[in-house]
Design a protein around this motif. Structure first.
Motif: not given
Length: 413
Positions: A123-129, A135-142, A147-149, A378-381
């Motif tokens: 949860e924390g890592l996704l929030a950080d990403a 990008e404000g449209d529901g997308t995240v580039r990382c 960022a995660f692994d 988690f990511l699939a959800e």
């Protein structure tokens, strides 16, 4: 019965730094077509599941870590002491005793206690990403590795050890360097830095052990201190070295395997979609990633005595490399296409070689599997679609085979 040295065999150089990604796959496919045995640097390579399991399970084949120490002049100091006491190098009754004491702490049921923390870290890592690359449209580039692994497995290991989660970056640093003792190139050029990481972690683990003796908790170190089997307990040195083994084997490995799993799914949108529709497929996705792209493609053994296998004689001191990459592709009839990544395929009951086999089967396999299942579930959800946002940068297959970079674009739900 011919000596292995008398055979005409195909040659395969697993130390070639250009063996990455599709080139690695093509090279492995070519050598696999030529039989079950190949010539390799320092020894020989077995390529099928049957032979791989034979040498991994043989009591006449041991991990060659102390031979590596001898070759590179490691005869004293913290690195030598660590290598000597590493459970990979302990055999016979001593090994059985150590396994019987540590296995209950890492059983499938025991590692379940860490599941809530895994979710919390994700949860924390996704929030950080989102904050860094949303990008404000529901997308995240990382860059997924960064960022995660990298942070996720080291945060989990910190929790497992009962260490402050703030120490996770230090644990990642130590694990990364300690793992290099198994790579000949690193031992030749970076031995001093490897030894320093070993010494620093020993000091850190000793302090953690003292703290847990004074104030036990619900963590691995506390469980190891309390572990008892038929009146036997772990000494402080044994306890520290088992913690050391779990750190060294549980950070870079999980990081690398999860990166490959995400890459493989990002390259196959229909399979990611199936996973989002049924997050319960996370377990199958993890097993397929472990099978298809094992991050330990080669595992070394050295023979302590002459061994005969398949009407071939292997003399004592022969180094045998077990190839999990090709061995994992030996499937039962009706188990699907071995060279396809498919999380929906029924792969039958064939055992994977990714975690090894026999008495030295990976101590942390249950923890690693749970971490990856939680990560993908988690990511699939949370992520409706995941796609590559650039070319992945592959590491070398010598040692732990991971990804150096994995740029992705996440479309959040």
């Amino acid at each position: 019965m011919p000596l292995v040295s008398e055979l005409e065999l195909p040659s395969f150089d697993y130390t070639d730094p250009s063996l990455r990604g599709e080139r690695f796959h093509a090279a492995m496919d070519e050598v696999r077509r030529q039989g079950w045995l190949a010539q390799a640097p320092f020894g020989y390579m077995v390529l099928d599941r049957e032979s791989g399991e034979f040498f991994l399970r043989s009591r006449s084949a041991i991990f060659p870590g102390m031979k590596i120490a001898e070759i590179f002049g490691v005869t004293e100091g913290p690195l030598y002491e660590q290598m000597k006491r590493n459970i990979l190098h302990v055999n016979g009754p001593d090994h059985s005793r150590l396994r019987s004491l540590v296995n209950p702490s890492l059983s499938p049921r025991a590692v379940e206690r860490y599941r809530p923390r895994m979710r919390e870290f994700l949860e924390g890592l996704l929030a950080d990403a989102q904050q860094a690359g949303g990008e404000g449209d529901g997308t995240v580039r990382c860059e997924f590795v960064e960022a995660f692994d990298k942070p996720y497995p080291s945060q989990v290991i910190a929790s497992v050890m009962g260490a402050p989660v703030e120490d996770a970056p230090r644990l990642h640093h130590w694990s990364n360097w300690i793992q290099r003792q198994f790579d000949a190139g690193s031992m030749a050029s970076e031995q001093e830095a490897i030894a320093q990481a070993v010494e620093e972690f020993y000091e850190y683990a000793a302090g953690l052990l003292r703290a847990r003796r004074e104030q036990p908790g619900d963590d691995l170190v506390s469980m190891l201190i309390a572990a008892e089997e038929e009146g036997e307990r772990l000494s402080d040195v044994e306890c520290i070295n088992l913690v050391f083994n779990i750190l060294a084997g549980g950070v870079d490995t999980t990081q690398s395997q999860m990166a490959h799993a995400v890459r493989l799914l990002a390259e196959r949108p229909e399979q990611w979609r199936a996973l989002t529709e049924d997050p319960g497929l996370a377990e199958a996705a993890v097993e397929e990633a472990l099978r298809y792209e094992p991050i330990t493609p080669f595992t070394a053994r050295i023979l302590t005595e002459e061994v005969e296998h398949r009407e071939v004689t292997f003399p004592a001191d022969t180094v045998v490399m077990v190839c999990a990459f090709t061995g994992n592709r030996d499937l039962e009839e009706g188990a699907g296409e071995a060279d396809e990544f498919d999380i929906a395929a029924d792969r039958g009951r064939a055992r994977l070689l990714t975690f090894g086999a026999g008495v030295h089967y990976c101590l942390g396999a249950n923890l690693a599997r749970l971490e990856m299942r939680e990560g993908l579930g988690f990511l699939a959800e949370r992520v409706a679609a995941i796609e590559l946002d650039g070319e992945p940068v592959f590491g070398t297959v010598s040692g732990i085979y991971g990804l150096e970079e994995l740029p992705v674009r996440l479309t959040l739900r």
